[in-house]
Design a protein around this motif. Structure first.
Motif, mmCIF file in Angstrom:
data_model
loop_
_atom_site.group_PDB
_atom_site.id
_atom_site.type_symbol
_atom_site.label_atom_id
_atom_site.label_comp_id
_atom_site.label_asym_id
_atom_site.label_seq_id
_atom_site.Cartn_x
_atom_site.Cartn_y
_atom_site.Cartn_z
ATOM 1 N N GLY A 78 0.638 -1.162 -0.015
ATOM 2 C CA GLY A 78 0.074 0.053 -0.128
ATOM 3 C C GLY A 78 0.662 1.333 0.132
ATOM 4 N N SER A 81 1.276 2.521 3.384
ATOM 5 C CA SER A 81 0.451 2.231 4.521
ATOM 6 C C SER A 81 -0.393 1.022 4.410
ATOM 7 N N ASP A 83 -3.054 -0.078 5.398
ATOM 8 C CA ASP A 83 -4.351 -0.329 5.099
ATOM 9 C C ASP A 83 -4.653 -0.050 3.588
ATOM 10 N N GLN A 84 -3.727 0.402 3.008
ATOM 11 C CA GLN A 84 -3.823 0.465 1.503
ATOM 12 C C GLN A 84 -3.350 -0.724 0.663
ATOM 13 N N ASN A 85 -2.918 -1.726 1.428
ATOM 14 C CA ASN A 85 -2.481 -3.319 0.652
ATOM 15 C C ASN A 85 -3.728 -3.829 -0.040
ATOM 16 N N LYS A 86 -3.406 -4.302 -1.058
ATOM 17 C CA LYS A 86 -4.681 -4.801 -1.919
ATOM 18 C C LYS A 86 -4.133 -6.241 -1.979
#
Length: 168
Positions: A78, A81, A83-86
């Motif tokens: 991400g 970040s 929380d931005q991992n996909k």
């Protein structure tokens, strides 16, 4: 008399053999299987990219002998970040068999992405926008390794699926 001597000799040889095999032979213990590898004993050597759609990911065992089995998990990182991992859906290729890693031993998996077509501002055959990330998070043995392409570029793919071979 002749038959008796042969019989006696045969019986003596049989007794000697049986005694040697049954009483005198050491027991052969089956080797205990190695424990499963843990993430803290593995290190990653990076993500070697032989072409734009394939990535070879290799781990090295820095601890005692262990067994590695199965397929990795994969996510696009991400960009600083978590929380931005996909997370990507991993489609297994081949059968997962245990790989015994001695200390210093390594195992690899090959990841295959749906390619981005065209030059520079590439496109997906599906019509979707390509996804680009500077690194991947590859999950192995309960831990995640964040790796960048060995050529200094970025990972680009179409869709949210990656094909992965079992570790070998």
């Amino acid at each position: 008399m002749r038959g008796t001597r042969k019989t006696a000799a045969l019986m003596a040889a049989t007794a000697l053999l049986a005694g040697g095999l049954l009483a005198g032979s050491p027991a052969v213990a089956a080797a205990a299987p190695a424990a499963a590898c843990t993430g803290d004993q593995l290190s990653a050597t990076g993500a070697d990219r032989p072409d734009t759609t394939h990535v070879r990911f290799t781990v090295v065992n820095n601890g005692p002998a262990c067994q590695l089995r199965g397929f990795p998990t994969v996510a696009l990182a991400g960009q600083g970040s978590p929380d931005q991992n996909k997370p990507l859906r991993v489609v297994p290729r081949g059968e997962a068999r245990p790989v015994l890693l001695s200390q210093g031993g390594s195992a690899s998996t090959v990841l295959t992405f749906t390619p981005v077509l065209g030059e520079a501002d590439g496109f997906c055959a599906s019509g979707a926008d390509p996804t680009v990330a500077p690194s991947l998070v590859i999950g192995v043995a309960g831990t995640g390794f964040q790796v960048a392409p060995s050529d200094g570029g970025q990972f680009a793919l179409c869709g949210d699926t990656v094909r992965a071979t079992a570790f070998r």
